[in-house]
Design an enzyme around this catalytic site. Structure first.
Site, short mmCIF file in Angstrom:
data_model
loop_
_atom_site.label_atom_id
_atom_site.label_comp_id
_atom_site.label_asym_id
_atom_site.label_seq_id
_atom_site.Cartn_x
_atom_site.Cartn_y
_atom_site.Cartn_z
N GLY A 132 0.83 -1.20 0.00
CA GLY A 132 0.00 0.00 0.00
C GLY A 132 0.86 1.24 0.00
O GLY A 132 1.17 1.80 1.05
N SER A 166 -1.31 -3.82 -6.12
CA SER A 166 -1.33 -5.02 -6.96
C SER A 166 -1.88 -6.21 -6.19
O SER A 166 -1.39 -6.51 -5.10
CB SER A 166 0.09 -5.36 -7.43
OG SER A 166 0.69 -4.22 -7.97
N GLU A 248 12.04 -3.45 -5.04
CA GLU A 248 10.93 -3.52 -5.99
C GLU A 248 11.42 -3.20 -7.40
O GLU A 248 11.08 -3.88 -8.37
CB GLU A 248 9.82 -2.54 -5.60
CG GLU A 248 8.66 -2.58 -6.59
CD GLU A 248 7.59 -1.53 -6.31
OE1 GLU A 248 7.88 -0.55 -5.61
OE2 GLU A 248 6.47 -1.70 -6.82
#
Lengths: 393, 378
Positions: A132, A166, A248
């Protein structure tokens, strides 16, 4: 025989015995991957077997310490395992934001108690995490986020909205950036963890141009989050977030080469056909593919170098931005070429023959690669400022 | 093997970098260009290369060399590229030594001590047309008495005019287009019936057009086996191609560093031009490409040193990627320097010239991308 040679031989034998043949075929798309989690239903028996075998050795996270569910392998051993998996085209046993994003941040910032509590279920694929970060007004400009956690003594009460979360609709838990101090921009954000089944959490998928919905909007309405579910210090969540973003970006960049080190041109020979001299029957496309293969294979070398350097504590900390930029641009090129090679077959959107339009949907999906996790332009800004040290804002 | 320089290789870099920057910076190239030197490089500097131990990097310890590999040769070549240092290192210590490593003891004894000492210079005579097509070599080597007679033409023989000997590829059998029937010879510069015309290239290096009109050599001049020259030539080409890729990484890095520095000091519209996002993004893109190319080159060198079956593919990936990337670096360099980039006074143009010559040497980026396609089966 050296220890590493012995390790390679043993690993090769073990993989040979334990990796089912179905798990040695390339995946068609993200949906083919195993994501794990409380509600996961395995696509087939082979997927389940493969995950259990790998998780049993801690090899879903080979370089994590054993006490946290990892394999306790050294950097050199991990590299050998990856090489041996690649040699037989073994799939990743588990796709997981817990492994690629939360885990590394937890290992770095978490308490001993947190590591023992949260990491082993990630390694076994039992808890599926989502992220988030973004909000409707805060995409690449994350620091402007508004979701607020009000301090209630032993817990926070969180209110706000996240976007582009996602697979939030399929996740068990979320790691979330929440503003806990409205006065400070950077040092007023905390990194909170909570169960997606907590009261006040709701989520709904966003349909994309690919027709699929990997992303969601997620709403928090008076969500209660206990105080021990914070990673790092209160108001210092930005440090955790930045660390995690590095991982990421590295993961997204992997879509450009990493896992798919082979030749794209060779993979498309059957689609396009050959001419009398044995060359791809479209000289201009062949030339484009040859240039793509050069770039993509060179990129795999860069990814390898990055991992090796990182393990050795070398390299510039902003390098993941460069990898993310180059890897995602390459992946867009890859899928554009797949579309060109496919011709009219690649236009089919709904048909069994096209596996329900796997090619056009994947092609459209890649357009997000250079947007999600920080746009290509943001990546270039970071490289320009932090690595090249160019002047200005 | 991790994909970065190990401690010994990093130490070599620590000695090569200041050596080249101090002894042979770009000003050194300008000096030799402006004095119209017939060799285009300094023999004194070549001697110093020998004293530093660079010359014998690829020669075995038994032959008096250092017995190191392509990664180490690349470390030196990158610094040569960064400083545009004119030297016969690539043709002699990489191409020549790789050929000699496949030769009989008599040839090694004849040339290697001089090479290692920084006295002897070798050149590579392969190409017969303006584009690199080694399979199409047509030059004839007919048996004659105890030896051979060479007839034909070679071009783009870099350092040919100043070489003590040439490594020449010729046909003892087969016909153009075939790889069987090639033989490599070491031909002394004083051989009769050889005429040479040297031309200065755009980068100030000298390259020769050579006519062989029945040049007689003895059987001792054969490098490797008669008719089996392709296997030696393959090794020479792989070593020299990856070497030129390393040099291009140096040229590209040198151009990029110079350009980034310029962005930090040049003012227009009252601002440093490096503040403009249009230029920042292009500079960051260039950096990204340079890092990827550098990794690809190191990967190719490591695989070559390991004797891996993948080395051949990676050498072409490296030459193609380094070629495309250093080309980007010099183009962006000249463009971002603006009008200054077009002047002879600024060094950036020299980088563009050197890059063009290296890009063409032993196959350009298209040639190698095509090879990648062929080796990949399409």
């Amino acid at each position: 025989m050296s220890d590493l040679e012995r390790f390679r031989a043993e690993t090769r034998a073990w993989l040979e015995e334990n990796c089912p043949p179905e798990m040695r075929q390339p995946m068609k798309d993200e949906k083919d991957a195993c994501w794990g989690g409380r509600n996961w239903t395995f696509k087939n028996e082979a997927q389940k077997q493969w995950l259990e075998a790998m998780a049993g050795r801690g090899w879903t996270v080979p370089d994590w310490p054993k006490e946290y569910g990892g394999g306790g392998l050294s950097a050199a051993e991990t590299k050998i395992l990856r090489q041996e998996m690649a040699r037989i085209n073994a799939r990743n046993p588990l796709n997981s934001f817990g492994i690629s994003m939360l885990g590394p941040a937890m290992l770095h910032f978490g308490t001993e108690e947190q590591k023992r509590h949260y990491l082993p279920p990630i390694a076994r694929g039992e808890i599926r995490w989502c992220q988030g970060y973004s909000e409707p007004g805060s995409g690449s400009d994350l620091v402007s986020l508004q979701t607020y956690g009000e301090d209630k003594g032993d817990h926070w009460v969180v209110n706000g909205q996240k976007i582009w979360t996602s697979y939030a609709d399929q996740a068990d838990w979320i790691f979330c950036l929440v503003r806990t101090d409205k006065e400070n921009k950077y040092q007023g954000i905390s990194f909170l963890l909570f169960d997606m089944e907590s009261d006040g959490v709701s989520t709904k998928p966003i349909k994309l141009i690919s027709g699929n919905s990997p992303f969601c909007e997620t709403f928090f309405d008076d969500v209660k989050v206990p105080k021990d579910q914070i990673v790092g210090e209160v108001n210092r969540g930005w440090d955790v977030a930045k660390y995690l973003l590095g991982h990421e970006r590295e993961m997204i960049s992997g879509t450009g080469g990493g896992d798919r080190a082979g030749s794209l041109g060779a993979a498309l020979v059957d689609t396009v056909g050959k001419d009398d001299s044995g060359r791809l029957d479209d000289p201009m496309l062949r030339a484009e593919l040859a240039r793509f293969d050069v770039d993509a294979l060179a990129f795999t070398a860069m990814s390898e170098r990055f991992v090796d350097e990182m393990k050795a504590g070398k390299g510039h900390p902003a390098q993941p931005n460069m990898l993310k930029y180059a890897g995602t641009e390459l992946n867009k090129r890859r899928h554009a070429l797949v579309m060109e090679a496919g011709g009219s077959d690649a236009l089919e959107w709904e048909s069994e023959r096209s596996s329900e339009g796997v090619r056009p949907r994947a092609w459209l999906r890649t357009k997000a690669n250079s947007i999600e996790g920080g746009t290509s332009e943001i990546m270039l800004n970071v490289v320009a400022k932090r690595i090249l040290e160019l002047p200005g804002a | 093997m991790p994909l970065y320089l190990n401690e010994d290789q990093a130490m070599l870099q620590d000695s090569a970098r200041p050596f080249m920057a101090e002894q042979a910076p770009v000003a050194h190239l300008r000096k030799f260009r402006d004095m119209d030197c017939k060799d285009g490089f300094s023999h004194d500097l070549w001697k110093q290369f020998g004293e530093m131990g660079f010359t014998g990097i690829l020669a075995s310890e038994d032959d008096g060399g250092l017995g190191m590999g392509h990664v180490e040769a690349g470390v030196v070549l990158e610094e040569i590229g960064r400083n545009l240092t004119p030297s016969p290192f690539l043709t002699t210590s990489v191409a020549g030594v790789t050929a000699l490593n496949e030769a009989a003891a008599s040839l090694r004894e004849k040339y290697l001590p001089g090479i290692i000492g920084g006295e002897t210079v070798l050149a590579l005579a392969i190409d017969e047309s303006a584009k690199h097509r080694p399979e199409r070599i047509a030059m004839k080597a007919e048996r004659s008495g105890n030896g051979f007679k060479l007839s034909g033409k070679k071009q783009f023989v870099v350092q040919g005019g100043s070489a003590d000997a040439l490594i020449v590829a010729a046909r003892t059998g087969g016909s153009a287009g075939e790889t069987d029937g090639l033989t490599l010879f070491a031909v002394d510069k004083n051989a009769a019936n050889m005429s040479m015309e040297s031309a200065r290239l755009l980068d100030s290096a000298m390259a020769a057009h050579i006519e062989f009109d029945g040049v007689e050599v003895t059987a001792d001049a054969v490098v490797g086996e008669v008719d089996q020259g392709w296997s030696v030539l393959k090794k020479v080409l792989a070593a020299t191609r990856v070497g030129s890729a390393s040099e291009m990484i140096g040229v590209g890095s040198g151009a990029m560093d110079m350009t980034v520095d310029y962005l930090k000091e040049r003012k227009q519209f009252g601002r440093l031009i490096g503040e403009f996002q249009a230029l920042q993004h292009r500079a960051a893109h260039l950096y990204s490409e340079m890092e990827i190319a550098r990794a690809a080159v190191l990967k190719a060198q490591q695989l070559l040193d390991e004797g891996s079956d993948d080395a051949e593919l990676w050498v072409s990936i490296a030459k193609a990627k380094a070629g495309a990337t250093s080309d980007l670096a010099v183009r962006e360099g000249v463009q971002m320097h603006g009008g200054m980039g077009m002047t002879d006074e600024y060094d950036i143009g020299l980088y563009m010239k050197r890059d063009r010559a290296l890009a063409e040497f032993l196959g350009d980026a298209n040639y190698h991308a095509n090879r990648v396609a062929e080796m990949s089966g399409y």
